[in-house]
Design a protein around this motif. Structure first.
Motif, mmCIF file in Angstrom:
data_model
loop_
_atom_site.group_PDB
_atom_site.id
_atom_site.type_symbol
_atom_site.label_atom_id
_atom_site.label_comp_id
_atom_site.label_asym_id
_atom_site.label_seq_id
_atom_site.Cartn_x
_atom_site.Cartn_y
_atom_site.Cartn_z
ATOM 1 N N PRO A 75 55.209 75.825 47.804
ATOM 2 C CA PRO A 75 54.905 75.594 46.392
ATOM 3 C C PRO A 75 55.551 74.335 45.827
ATOM 4 O O PRO A 75 55.968 74.329 44.663
ATOM 5 C CB PRO A 75 55.496 76.843 45.752
ATOM 6 N N ALA A 76 55.662 73.286 46.605
ATOM 7 C CA ALA A 76 56.331 72.065 46.152
ATOM 8 C C ALA A 76 55.329 71.073 45.572
ATOM 9 O O ALA A 76 54.185 70.968 46.037
ATOM 10 C CB ALA A 76 57.101 71.425 47.299
ATOM 11 N N TYR A 77 55.779 70.343 44.551
ATOM 12 C CA TYR A 77 54.967 69.321 43.895
ATOM 13 C C TYR A 77 55.817 68.071 43.722
ATOM 14 O O TYR A 77 57.055 68.134 43.695
ATOM 15 C CB TYR A 77 54.493 69.790 42.512
ATOM 16 N N VAL A 78 55.139 66.943 43.559
ATOM 17 C CA VAL A 78 55.817 65.694 43.228
ATOM 18 C C VAL A 78 55.051 65.009 42.106
ATOM 19 O O VAL A 78 53.845 65.221 41.941
ATOM 20 C CB VAL A 78 55.914 64.737 44.442
ATOM 21 N N PHE A 79 55.755 64.202 41.334
ATOM 22 C CA PHE A 79 55.074 63.349 40.358
ATOM 23 C C PHE A 79 54.321 62.260 41.120
ATOM 24 O O PHE A 79 54.808 61.752 42.139
ATOM 25 C CB PHE A 79 56.079 62.718 39.397
ATOM 26 N N THR A 80 53.152 61.911 40.636
ATOM 27 C CA THR A 80 52.360 60.890 41.319
ATOM 28 C C THR A 80 53.020 59.519 41.243
ATOM 29 O O THR A 80 52.738 58.655 42.063
ATOM 30 C CB THR A 80 50.938 60.811 40.735
ATOM 31 N N HIS A 81 53.889 59.344 40.248
ATOM 32 C CA HIS A 81 54.644 58.086 40.147
ATOM 33 C C HIS A 81 55.976 58.390 39.493
ATOM 34 O O HIS A 81 56.056 59.171 38.538
ATOM 35 C CB HIS A 81 53.882 57.044 39.319
ATOM 36 N N ASP A 82 57.035 57.772 40.006
ATOM 37 C CA ASP A 82 58.364 58.058 39.468
ATOM 38 C C ASP A 82 58.486 57.679 37.993
ATOM 39 O O ASP A 82 59.261 58.274 37.245
ATOM 40 C CB ASP A 82 59.454 57.370 40.292
ATOM 41 N N LYS A 83 57.691 56.711 37.537
ATOM 42 C CA LYS A 83 57.775 56.305 36.133
ATOM 43 C C LYS A 83 57.213 57.378 35.201
ATOM 44 O O LYS A 83 57.615 57.468 34.043
ATOM 45 C CB LYS A 83 57.035 54.982 35.917
ATOM 46 N N LEU A 84 56.284 58.197 35.686
ATOM 47 C CA LEU A 84 55.796 59.314 34.877
ATOM 48 C C LEU A 84 56.914 60.332 34.650
ATOM 49 O O LEU A 84 57.098 60.829 33.533
ATOM 50 C CB LEU A 84 54.609 59.983 35.569
ATOM 51 N N GLN A 85 57.648 60.620 35.695
ATOM 52 C CA GLN A 85 58.773 61.547 35.554
ATOM 53 C C GLN A 85 59.832 60.973 34.612
ATOM 54 O O GLN A 85 60.351 61.664 33.737
ATOM 55 C CB GLN A 85 59.383 61.834 36.929
ATOM 56 N N GLU A 86 60.127 59.694 34.769
ATOM 57 C CA GLU A 86 61.126 59.056 33.906
ATOM 58 C C GLU A 86 60.695 59.060 32.448
ATOM 59 O O GLU A 86 61.501 59.316 31.552
ATOM 60 C CB GLU A 86 61.380 57.624 34.376
ATOM 61 N N GLU A 87 59.421 58.773 32.200
ATOM 62 C CA GLU A 87 58.948 58.715 30.812
ATOM 63 C C GLU A 87 58.914 60.104 30.190
ATOM 64 O O GLU A 87 59.253 60.272 29.011
ATOM 65 C CB GLU A 87 57.565 58.070 30.744
ATOM 66 N N ALA A 88 58.531 61.120 30.977
ATOM 67 C CA ALA A 88 58.542 62.494 30.466
ATOM 68 C C ALA A 88 59.970 62.897 30.094
ATOM 69 O O ALA A 88 60.198 63.532 29.047
ATOM 70 C CB ALA A 88 57.967 63.451 31.509
ATOM 71 N N TYR A 89 60.938 62.517 30.913
ATOM 72 C CA TYR A 89 62.330 62.834 30.619
ATOM 73 C C TYR A 89 62.816 62.053 29.399
ATOM 74 O O TYR A 89 63.518 62.585 28.536
ATOM 75 C CB TYR A 89 63.195 62.505 31.843
ATOM 76 N N ARG A 90 62.421 60.791 29.317
ATOM 77 C CA ARG A 90 62.844 59.942 28.202
ATOM 78 C C ARG A 90 62.310 60.471 26.860
ATOM 79 O O ARG A 90 62.952 60.310 25.819
ATOM 80 C CB ARG A 90 62.335 58.518 28.426
ATOM 81 N N GLU A 91 61.145 61.109 26.901
ATOM 82 C CA GLU A 91 60.519 61.634 25.683
ATOM 83 C C GLU A 91 61.268 62.831 25.095
ATOM 84 O O GLU A 91 61.080 63.165 23.933
ATOM 85 C CB GLU A 91 59.073 62.057 25.988
ATOM 86 N N LEU A 92 62.079 63.491 25.902
ATOM 87 C CA LEU A 92 62.794 64.676 25.437
ATOM 88 C C LEU A 92 63.916 64.282 24.477
ATOM 89 O O LEU A 92 64.627 63.301 24.711
ATOM 90 C CB LEU A 92 63.395 65.435 26.618
ATOM 91 N N SER A 93 64.093 65.069 23.429
ATOM 92 C CA SER A 93 65.233 64.855 22.542
ATOM 93 C C SER A 93 66.509 65.280 23.263
ATOM 94 O O SER A 93 66.482 65.996 24.270
ATOM 95 C CB SER A 93 65.072 65.685 21.272
ATOM 96 N N SER A 94 67.646 64.856 22.748
ATOM 97 C CA SER A 94 68.926 65.212 23.364
ATOM 98 C C SER A 94 69.114 66.729 23.400
ATOM 99 O O SER A 94 69.562 67.285 24.411
ATOM 100 C CB SER A 94 70.085 64.565 22.604
#
Length: 222
Positions: A75-94
């Motif tokens: 059941p493993a998944y990966v983001f298609t691009h590391d920048k998508l993961q980074e941007e999703a994380y960056r969008e989160l509030s503290s």
């Protein structure tokens, strides 16, 4: 390394638009996945989200259809691009980051309690300093068990930093004593690594500090 280059704002805006077009359940899943990292396990995301298996399956199907993630070995998944993961994380509030790191840490502690380095990271990001320090100590002991001296030293030093943060709000004598006992354990572990690495002066300083703390606790045996 291209990953260290800043993204143009136009590209970041495009990534944000893809994330903001998601349904609420898919966005919740991708937020948790972003906290886990570029590769994640569906069971961990489900447990951290508290949702049903069916709802998560629908969310993951949507993310895959939108080419935000792809399945590797179930059941493993990966983001298609590391920048998508980074941007999703960056969008989160503290506040949201702290909450999700705590949930991921609590889920991981059940699903894979031996992942002590990752657990220390998640609880540190959640600002749960004492739990983070406890897992850093376990990571140090794990490294010590295979004679990885430098890794053990780094983990014990990390534990000491976390315990310093944990000590600041403490007022109850029992809590203060528990924190100091953990500091003695971390100093003892770091001292072991320092001695084997040949840093005898630093080793002696750790012994002195551990002895000072033990005297303060009034524990003659310790």
């Amino acid at each position: 390394d291209y990953r260290e280059l800043p993204l143009p704002e136009s590209v970041r805006a495009l990534l944000r638009s893809r994330l903001r077009a998601l349904t609420p359940s898919a966005r919740q899943a991708v937020d948790i996945a972003a906290v886990v990292g570029s590769k994640f396990d569906s069971a961990l995301v489900q447990r951290a989200s508290g949702g049903s298996e069916e709802n998560l399956a629908d969310a993951l199907d949507e993310l895959a259809a939108r080419q935000i993630i792809r399945e590797t070995h179930p059941p493993a998944y990966v983001f298609t691009h590391d920048k998508l993961q980074e941007e999703a994380y960056r969008e989160l509030s503290s506040a949201r980051r702290r909450l999700l790191h705590r949930r991921v840490g609590e889920a991981l502690s059940v699903l894979d309690p031996r992942a002590v380095t990752a657990l220390a990271h998640h609880f540190e990001q959640a600002q749960d300093w004492t739990r983070a320090a406890a897992y850093a100590l376990r990571a140090g002991e794990a490294a010590r068990g295979v004679f990885a001296h430098s890794e053990a030293r780094a983990q014990f030093e990390r534990a000491l930093v976390l315990l310093e943060s944990a000590s600041k709000p403490l007022r109850e004598p029992k809590e203060i004593a528990a924190n100091q006992r953990m500091r003695i354990e971390a100093l003892d572990g770091r001292g072991w690594a320092l001695r084997l690495l040949g840093e005898m002066d630093a080793y002696a300083r750790d012994l002195d500090e551990a002895a000072r703390l033990a005297r303060g606790l009034g524990d003659r045996k310790l």
